[in-house]
Design a protein around this motif. Structure first.
Motif, short mmCIF file in Angstrom:
data_model
loop_
_atom_site.label_atom_id
_atom_site.label_comp_id
_atom_site.label_asym_id
_atom_site.label_seq_id
_atom_site.Cartn_x
_atom_site.Cartn_y
_atom_site.Cartn_z
N CYS A 167 4.00 10.88 15.95
CA CYS A 167 5.25 10.81 16.70
C CYS A 167 5.22 9.78 17.82
N ARG A 168 4.05 9.19 18.06
CA ARG A 168 3.91 8.19 19.12
C ARG A 168 4.33 8.75 20.47
N VAL A 169 3.74 9.85 20.81
CA VAL A 169 3.98 10.48 22.11
C VAL A 169 2.65 10.62 22.82
N SER A 170 2.72 10.79 24.12
CA SER A 170 1.49 10.92 24.91
C SER A 170 0.98 12.35 24.96
N GLU A 227 7.48 21.81 14.86
CA GLU A 227 8.38 21.02 14.01
C GLU A 227 7.58 20.14 13.04
N PHE A 228 6.47 19.62 13.52
CA PHE A 228 5.62 18.80 12.65
C PHE A 228 5.07 19.62 11.50
N LEU A 229 4.55 20.82 11.79
CA LEU A 229 3.97 21.66 10.75
C LEU A 229 5.03 22.16 9.77
N ASP A 267 9.75 8.33 17.31
CA ASP A 267 9.51 7.19 16.43
C ASP A 267 8.38 7.55 15.47
N SER A 268 8.68 8.40 14.45
CA SER A 268 7.65 8.83 13.51
C SER A 268 7.23 7.68 12.63
N TRP A 274 -4.12 18.37 8.37
CA TRP A 274 -2.84 18.70 8.99
C TRP A 274 -1.69 17.90 8.40
N THR A 275 -1.96 16.72 7.90
CA THR A 275 -0.90 15.99 7.22
C THR A 275 -0.66 16.55 5.82
#
Length: 471
Positions: A139-142, A151-153, A162-163, A173-174
Motif C-alpha cells: 500500500c506504500r504507507v509508513s 482490508e488487505f487480508l 497507491d497499491s 500473506w500475499t
C-alpha cells in the motif's frame, strides 16, 4: 554475459489440441546441457518452488481430475456427472472425496491465523511483523494500521492507497488474500487484539477446531452448489436429512455394484428417460410421453411411483418396506392386537368406511396406527406433504378407535422415499413399538435398502417392457 548451465533449468510448455503438455526434449545453453523439468518436478529458486504449477498449472487440479476420472470408472458414472457429487459429504449423498485445491486453501488459511495468534511470543511477533511489512510495501504507507491490515487480508480494494504489485514481499500473506476470497471467509480483529475468521454469521474462536470449522464450511458450499441445480437439487435435499439414507455409499456390502450404480444415476437424474435425453443428445425427442403407459410424461417420478403397468412391482416395494418394519417387532412384545393390512372394524362400524392401515398394534394402554408410504423425493416439502396426507386420511379412524377402546391412539407414518430417503419422523416409530435404539437404527438401514432394491426392480421391469416394444 555467460550462463552457467548447471544453475539453469528448462520447463518447455505446449499444447496438443486442447490438452497441455510438457516437452522433455534436450536443451543446450552455452555448450552445456540444461536439466529439463518434467510435469512433476520443480526447482527451488530464491526460496520459491518453480515448476509446472508456477507456470500457471495447478498440480492439485490435475491430481483431482485424475481422482475423479478413476472414481467415475469405479462407480460407472458418465462424464457429465457434476463435480459437487464427488466432493459433497457422505451424509449429503456425495462421495466425500476431498478437493485437493480446497484442502490446500484450508490448511494455508489455518496456518496463517494460527501464526498471528500463536501463544509463542516470538512466533507471533515474527508473523505480525512480516504481515505489517507486506501491507506497508503493497500500500506504500509508513504504518500498517489495523483497519488497513484487515482490508488487505479480506482482499478488499485498497481505496485511497497507491497499491502495487507485491514485488519482493511475495509470500504467505500475499497468498492468503485470494484464499480468503475463494473460501468466502472474512478476517476481523477482536477487542483483545486477536485475529479471527468468520464465514457468514458463523465464527470460530477455538484455534484447535479452526481446521474442522473450515472443512465443514467447504462441505456446506459443495452441498449448496449441488442443491442449487434445478434437476438434482430436490433429490439431494431429502437424503441429506438422515445418515441411513446414504449408507450404501459407505458400505460396499449393502447393495450390489449394479444396484449402487443405478441408484447414483437415479439421484443424479442421469437415467435415459425421454424427458431428459434431449439435454445430452443432439437429436430432438419426438415424444416425451411414457413408452409404457402412453398417458403421462416419461419422468423418473412417473416411472418409479405412478406408471400403472408396473404398479404391482411398485406395491411390492411398499410391502418390502413394511416387512422390515414387521420383522422389528420384539417377540416379547405385550401387544394384544397386531392387524396387518386389515379393515379396521371399529371404524367400519362407527363411520361406515373400510380403511385398511398397514399395521395396528395395541396393548393395555395405547393403540398404534402405522401406515407405510414411499413417495418420490421431489424436495423436503413433498415428503412432509405425503406424511401429512396420511395423517389426514386416518384422522377419523383414530377417533373411532378412541371411542371404541377408550385408549390413547397414536398415528404414525413410516415414510421412505423411492430413492432411499429416510424421513426423520420415522425414528419415533420403532421406539414406540418397543424396539431398542440399536435395533431402530438397523430398521432404518434395512428399510432404506428395501426401498433401493424395490425401485431398481421397478426400473428393470419398466425397461424390459420398453425393450420388448422396440423389438
Amino acid at each position: 554475459m555467460k550462463f552457467k548451465p548447471a544453475k539453469c533449468r528448462v520447463l518447455a510448455l505446449g499444447f496438443k489440441g486442447s490438452r497441455s503438455i510438457v516437452d522433455s526434449a534436450p536443451f543446450r545453453l552455452d555448450g552445456g546441457e540444461v536439466r529439463v523439468l518434467d510435469r512433476d518436478s520443480f526447482w527451488r529458486y530464491l526460496g520459491k518452488n518453480m515448476g509446472w504449477e508456477s507456470a500457471g498449472f495447478s498440480v492439485a487440479i490435475y491430481v483431482a481430475w485424475i481422482i475423479r476420472t478413476l472414481v467415475k470408472a469405479e462407480f460407472r458414472r458418465p462424464n457429465r456427472a457434476f463435480q459437487p457429487f464427488f466432493h459433497a459429504g457422505l451424509t449429503s449423498g456425495g462421495l466425500g472425496i476431498p478437493n485437493l485445491c480446497c484442502e490446500a486453501d484450508v490448511l494455508k488459511l489455518s496456518q496463517a491465523i494460527k501464526m498471528v495468534n500463536s501463544t509463542d511470543p516470538s512466533v507471533r511477533a515474527v508473523a505480525r511483523g512480516r504481515l505489517a511489512l507486506v501491507v506497508r510495501r503493497t500500500c506504500r504507507v509508513s504504518e500498517a494500521l489495523e483497519t488497513l491490515t484487515v482490508e488487505f487480508l479480506n482482499c478488499v480494494s485498497l481505496t485511497g492507497h497507491d497499491s502495487r504489485a507485491y514485488g519482493d514481499a511475495h509470500g504467505l500473506w500475499t497468498e492468503v488474500r485470494p484464499v480468503t476470497k475463494r473460501l468466502g471467509a472474512r478476517w476481523f480483529v477482536t477487542e483483545d487484539g486477536l485475529y479471527q475468521l468468520a464465514q457468514g454469521a458463523d465464527c470460530c474462536q477455538d484455534l484447535g477446531r479452526l481446521t474442522k470449522f473450515l472443512h465443514l464450511k467447504v462441505n456446506q458450499r459443495w452441498k449448496t452448489r449441488w442443491m442449487d441445480l434445478p434437476d438434482q437439487g430436490k433429490t439431494v435435499e431429502c437424503p441429506s436429512r438422515y445418515g441411513s439414507s446414504n449408507r450404501f455409499l459407505r458400505s460396499s456390502n449393502v447393495l450390489t455394484a449394479v444396484e449402487r450404480s443405478w441408484m447414483l444415476k437415479a439421484r443424479l437424474n442421469l437415467l435415459p428417460l425421454r424427458s431428459i435425453r434431449g439435454r445430452f443428445r443432439k437429436r430432438v425427442e419426438l415424444s416425451v410421453v411414457c413408452c409404457k403407459c402412453g398417458q403421462h410424461t416419461e419422468t423418473l417420478p412417473h416411472v418409479l411411483n405412478h406408471c400403472m403397468p408396473v404398479m404391482d412391482i411398485i406395491t411390492n416395494r411398499h410391502n418390502s418396506v413394511l416387512e422390515e418394519l414387521l420383522d422389528s417387532i420384539p417377540s416379547s412384545s405385550s401387544s394384544s392386537r397386531c392387524d396387518v393390512d386389515r379393515v379396521c372394524e371399529e371404524h367400519a362400524r362407527l363411520a361406515n368406511r373400510r380403511l385398511r392401515p398397514d399395521l395396528i398394534l395395541a396393548d393395555a394402554r395405547r393403540v398404534l396406527v402405522i401406515d407405510v408410504v414411499c413417495p418420490f423425493e421431489n424436495g423436503v416439502a413433498s415428503m412432509d406433504a405425503a406424511v401429512e396426507l396420511k395423517h389426514a386420511k386416518y384422522e377419523d379412524l383414530c377417533h373411532s378407535l378412541r371411542l371404541a377402546t377408550a385408549k390413547t391412539v397414536e398415528m404414525h407414518t413410516f415414510a421412505v422415499g423411492s430413492l432411499g430417503s429416510y424421513h426423520p419422523r420415522n425414528l419415533a416409530i420403532p421406539r414406540a413399538m418397543g424396539v431398542s435404539l440399536f435395533e431402530s437404527r438397523l430398521v432404518s438401514e434395512r428399510a432404506v435398502v428395501a426401498s433401493h432394491r424395490g425401485s431398481h426392480r421397478v426400473w428393470k421391469a419398466w425397461c424390459s417392457f420398453r425393450d420388448n416394444e422396440r423389438t
